[in-house]
Design an enzyme around this catalytic site. Structure first.
Site, mmCIF file in Angstrom:
data_model
loop_
_atom_site.group_PDB
_atom_site.id
_atom_site.type_symbol
_atom_site.label_atom_id
_atom_site.label_comp_id
_atom_site.label_asym_id
_atom_site.label_seq_id
_atom_site.Cartn_x
_atom_site.Cartn_y
_atom_site.Cartn_z
ATOM 1 N N HIS A 206 0.811 -1.220 0.000
ATOM 2 C CA HIS A 206 0.000 0.000 0.000
ATOM 3 C C HIS A 206 0.848 1.277 0.000
ATOM 4 O O HIS A 206 0.328 2.354 -0.252
ATOM 5 C CB HIS A 206 -0.991 0.003 1.178
ATOM 6 C CG HIS A 206 -0.392 0.213 2.526
ATOM 7 N ND1 HIS A 206 -0.152 -0.813 3.417
ATOM 8 C CD2 HIS A 206 0.005 1.348 3.151
ATOM 9 C CE1 HIS A 206 0.345 -0.333 4.537
ATOM 10 N NE2 HIS A 206 0.459 0.993 4.383
ATOM 11 N N ASP A 236 0.124 -7.713 1.399
ATOM 12 C CA ASP A 236 0.500 -6.302 1.571
ATOM 13 C C ASP A 236 2.013 -6.108 1.551
ATOM 14 O O ASP A 236 2.582 -5.392 2.368
ATOM 15 C CB ASP A 236 -0.085 -5.734 2.867
ATOM 16 C CG ASP A 236 -0.064 -4.202 2.891
ATOM 17 O OD1 ASP A 236 0.138 -3.599 1.817
ATOM 18 O OD2 ASP A 236 -0.228 -3.614 3.973
ATOM 19 N N SER A 348 4.683 2.646 7.941
ATOM 20 C CA SER A 348 4.382 1.453 7.141
ATOM 21 C C SER A 348 5.539 1.091 6.224
ATOM 22 O O SER A 348 6.099 1.944 5.537
ATOM 23 C CB SER A 348 3.135 1.679 6.298
ATOM 24 O OG SER A 348 1.982 1.637 7.096
#
Length: 408
Positions: A206, A236, A348
């Site tokens: 993402h 992911d 992230s």
């Protein structure tokens, strides 16, 4: 043997009767007996002396005379006048010396005994090398695309700083990068982990999903262009690679997430809100948490504008609730490590690290009260509920990512 001395007059004197001990007579052809010599012992003579291996020296010349005028049977050995193995006529008999024990094999046995110890020492050295820098050495020998991997027992942190947050930060920070992705929707910031000296970087899908351009900023402040190698939206994960990667890149060591336990201390490094190289710490709060994320790019990066820059806001579900927006109808669920190390937008794709300096997870989601659709709170930021993709999931997916990933 009987006693050697008797009172005077008990033995006949003179040549007519002879002498019971010829060595006490005067003999023109022999040397006089030294009166200071001790009498013959009441036991057998000592065994022959061994001067050198295989050679026996035994004196046998007598100092008395027999009835034939020859040498007597009493040797001039350790005890003068003592019978020296003579026969009945007084002639000297040679003693058979026992064979000398073999001397040659002893050094051989000693050398052989050293063999196992030398082998054990060599094995210990090899083992010590494997416990330290062998992973990096193998990487250099086998090529730039080899990932340094180890169990969680391998220490990347110097011994003097082992077990400290500062030691982990110093050892691993050069391997953590800031990623800026530009797409039609705008730009966002995330993090990544360098895994090979050729410039391969692992991050979240993402972070780079739908990006038309990617910039990577290294720990030293230098920026490089990167391109997507492969993506896996179901896990992911994404693999990107630096273009014209510089030499001397510091690679991270991928540990073993199966060895992680609840309560283990961990360190998180990333670029929350564009603050490159931010270090936080905490513990592993739980294992195998079900985290659900969107696999639809249209549900992807929802920008949070602030200060002219945006940080990724990737929607996810946990415990039946949605965070950071709507995940949509196309979703996937993976097992995550839960940590209370502070994570914020921009973390992230960054690293979750054990206290030995091994990567045990890739930070992927964080809970914020402001992102909870059921919450009326206006506060934002980490509240100690963060999630990371286990590193063993990353390692098992690397071959697929290098081939373009499951989304290709």
């Amino acid at each position: 043997m009987t006693e050697s001395f008797r009172r005077s007059g008990e033995y006949p004197q003179g040549d007519d009767h002879g002498s019971a001990y010829p060595q006490q007579q005067s003999h023109p052809s022999s040397s006089p007996v030294n009166p200071e010599w001790p009498p013959p012992p009441a036991y057998h003579p000592a065994p022959p002396l061994h001067v050198e291996p295989g050679t026996t020296v035994r004196p046998g010349s007598g100092h008395g005379g027999d009835s034939n005028g020859g040498d007597g049977g009493y040797g001039a050995g350790p005890y003068a006048g003592q019978p020296d193995g003579s026969d009945a006529t007084g002639s000297t008999a040679a003693f058979a010396a026992p064979p000398a024990p073999p001397q040659g094999p002893a050094p051989t046995r000693q050398r052989r005994a050293k063999g196992p110890f030398a082998l054990l020492a060599a094995v210990a050295i090899v083992a010590a090398a494997i416990g330290g820098g062998t992973a990096y050495g193998i990487q250099e020998l086998t090529g730039n695309d080899t990932v340094a991997s180890s169990s969680t027992s391998t220490s990347v942190v110097p011994t003097s700083q082992k077990g400290t947050v500062s030691g982990v930060a110093k050892a691993v920070s050069p391997s953590i990068v800031e990623i800026s992705a530009t797409s039609n929707a705008g730009s966002s910031t995330g993090s990544g982990v360098i895994i090979t000296t050729g410039g391969e970087i692992i991050t979240n899908n993402h972070v780079v999903s739908g990006a038309s351009a990617i910039k990577v900023r290294l720990n030293n402040g230098k920026s490089y262009t990167a391109s997507v190698v492969g993506t896996d939206s179901k896990k992911d994960l994404a693999l990107i690679k630096l273009e014209n990667a510089p030499s001397g890149l510091k690679t991270a060591t991928l540990g073993d997430s199966d060895g992680v336990q609840v309560g283990d201390q961990v360190v998180a490094i990333g670029s929350p809100e564009g603050l490159t190289g931010t270090v936080t710490s905490g513990i592993v709060s739980a294992l195998d948490r079900d985290v659900t994320v969107s696999t639809d790019e249209s549900q992807g990066q929802q920008q949070q504008q602030g200060g002219g820059s945006g940080s990724e806001q990737w929607p996810f579900e946990f415990g039946g609730r949605q965070f950071n927006g709507d995940t949509g109808s196309s979703t996937t669920t993976y097992k995550a490590l839960q940590t209370d190390a502070s994570l914020n937008p921009g973390n992230s794709g960054g690293a979750l690290i054990d206290m030995n300096g091994n990567i045990v997870g890739i930070n992927s989601a964080m809970y914020s009260a402001a992102s909870d659709s059921s919450s009326s709170s206006s506060s934002a930021g980490s509240v100690g509920l963060g999630f990371a993709i286990p590193v063993n999931t990353v390692k098992s997916d690397l071959a697929s990512l290098r081939a373009g990933g499951s989304d290709s």
